[in-house]
Design a protein around this motif. Structure first.
Motif, short mmCIF file in Angstrom:
data_model
loop_
_atom_site.label_atom_id
_atom_site.label_comp_id
_atom_site.label_asym_id
_atom_site.label_seq_id
_atom_site.Cartn_x
_atom_site.Cartn_y
_atom_site.Cartn_z
N ASP A 226 0.39 -1.59 0.21
CA ASP A 226 -0.07 0.43 -0.07
C ASP A 226 0.60 1.19 -0.26
N ARG A 227 2.25 1.74 0.57
CA ARG A 227 2.83 2.48 0.70
C ARG A 227 3.11 2.78 -0.38
N LEU A 228 3.75 1.22 -1.17
CA LEU A 228 4.12 1.46 -2.37
C LEU A 228 3.69 2.30 -4.00
N ARG A 229 2.26 2.11 -3.51
CA ARG A 229 1.17 2.38 -4.25
C ARG A 229 1.19 3.35 -5.10
N PRO A 230 1.78 4.62 -4.44
CA PRO A 230 1.81 5.88 -5.54
C PRO A 230 2.73 5.23 -6.47
N LEU A 231 3.51 4.77 -6.42
CA LEU A 231 4.33 4.19 -7.56
C LEU A 231 4.36 4.07 -8.78
N ALA A 232 2.53 3.62 -8.47
CA ALA A 232 1.76 3.49 -10.43
C ALA A 232 0.98 4.68 -10.99
N ARG A 233 1.19 5.81 -9.61
CA ARG A 233 0.35 6.77 -10.64
C ARG A 233 1.83 7.18 -11.76
N PRO A 234 0.83 7.41 -12.18
CA PRO A 234 2.72 8.35 -13.61
C PRO A 234 2.33 9.59 -13.51
#
Length: 426
Positions: A226-234
């Motif tokens: 969950d904490r790494l999920r922002p990396l999926a937002r271009p």
């Protein structure tokens, strides 16, 4: 469940932890909403950023002395600045993601301790290789410290006061450029190692203050995925690259500021005064944008700052290459001080903008932003050094900075449009 154990409640007992709840005042007692920024608590974080500010700037003003003492070229001595930034860029996201689930006061203490140790190693290093190793260790602590401090502030302070709180804590970093760096440069005239000792002493003072006064804080529980999920937002990744662009442009010139300014300001005291002026200009930019962010959109404030930096870089390039020698002394000073205002002013709106893009993952986003900043610093130092190595004069570096900013400003505008579109879809 005991009511005293409810998340979001803060107690005077520092052995108990505060669950992240924006707007809680550590000086006001349990369950009290902060009417303003809790400065008495945040002052120790500002002292910590003060140490990183001295460290980040003072070596750039001592490159000739470092090169002579360690028997390397000035360009290679400049890589002591660049390797710090590059290490931070690589390690920042990993350390930020790994530690975002930890209790944050202890994270800050561990990061600051590592940073202080790294500076002590560099201060006593007899060889370039050992000095480089000390810079790597200091970078590991510094990148984690930057992310942890910013995330702590964002979680602790209500959104309505976030701009002022970030401005206050980052003001320690700006104050270092105005006060700590000139003092460090004065000390460095006798021995370039003394400023690093100063950094270590001030860092130790911050360690004591944080340990005694900063309340424990743990972010809401979440998985590493969950904490790494922002990396999926271009659009968020592109937003981070804006930080990289700004710092690349800044450090292309600042790492070699002594080489740029010395022909028109040959006396050693002149460089010290100019660095002090740069720091004061950075403080001004930071203070002004910190308040503007609480009144206007961070995106709008950042747009004005980036446009101003681009214009100033072009002005600096023209002034250094076309002006008559008698005018260069004045015009180069105007360029450098305006750059200080812009470089100091971009941090708060950029961090506020990124925090708003991923409020549930602020700790990781701030770690990524610290990494993006470090990457930009490393690229700037490397690009500037490469330009000098290929035969370009120091006076050409502002033009290279302008080219970087000419790419960064459209990217910023694209991210703003992209973010608005994403918000409309959701």
């Amino acid at each position: 469940m005991n009511p005293r154990d409810e998340p979001g409640e803060l107690r005077d007992d520092h052995d108990e932890e505060l669950r992240a709840e924006p707007g809680t005042d550590p000086e006001a007692g349990p369950g009290t909403t902060a009417p303003s920024v809790p400065y008495r608590t945040l002052i120790w974080l500002a002292v910590a950023t003060f140490t990183t500010g001295i460290d980040g700037y003072v070596l750039a003003g001592l490159l000739p002395d470092i090169a002579t003492d360690l028997d390397v070229t000035a360009a290679l001595a400049g890589q002591l600045v660049s390797v710090f930034a590059l290490t931070s860029a690589v390690a920042g996201p990993v350390l930020g993601a790994t530690t975002s689930g930890w209790e944050q006061r202890r994270t800050i203490l561990a990061a600051l301790s590592t940073f202080v140790l790294g500076n002590l190693i560099t201060a006593v290093a007899p060889t370039y290789a050992l000095a480089l190793g000390g810079r790597v260790l200091a970078a590991l602590g510094g990148c984690l410290l930057a992310a942890a401090v910013t995330g702590y502030v964002v979680h602790l302070v209500a959104e309505r006061d976030r701009g002022r709180a970030l401005s206050f804590v980052l003001g320690g970093w700006m104050t270092a450029t105005a006060l700590g760096v000139p003092v460090g440069l004065i000390l460095g005239q006798s021995n370039w190692r003394l400023p690093l000792v100063l950094v270590s002493v001030v860092g130790t003072v911050a360690l004591v203050g944080i340990g005694l006064r900063l309340p424990p804080l743990r972010y809401p529980s979440s998985s590493l995925l969950d904490r790494l999920r922002p990396l999926a937002r271009p659009h968020l990744v592109a937003g981070l690259l804006v930080s990289t662009g700004v710092l690349c442009a800044s450090y292309t010139c600042f790492t070699y500021a002594v080489l740029i300014l010395r022909p028109s300001h040959p006396a050693g005291w002149m460089i010290i005064v100019i660095m002090c002026g740069y720091g004061l200009a950075s403080m001004l930019g930071n203070a002004v944008t910190g308040r503007l962010v609480d009144r206007f959109s961070p995106v709008r404030v950042l747009t004005v700052v980036l446009a101003g930096l681009l214009v100033d870089s072009l002005f600096g390039a023209l002034a250094l290459s076309l002006a008559v020698p008698s005018a260069v002394a004045v015009l180069s000073l105007v360029w450098f001080l305006l750059a200080g205002i812009g470089n100091g002013g971009h941090a708060v709106p950029q961090q506020a903008r990124l925090a708003a893009m991923a409020p549930a993952s602020v700790a990781v986003v701030m770690a990524l932003n610290a990494s993006a900043i470090s990457l930009g610093s490393a690229l700037g130092g490397g690009v500037g050094g490469l330009a000098l190595a290929t035969g370009l004069s120091p006076g050409h570096l502002p033009l290279i900075a302008a080219a970087v900013l000419a790419l960064t400003l459209p990217l910023h505008l694209l991210v703003a449009r992209w973010t608005r579109a994403a918000a409309a879809r959701s």
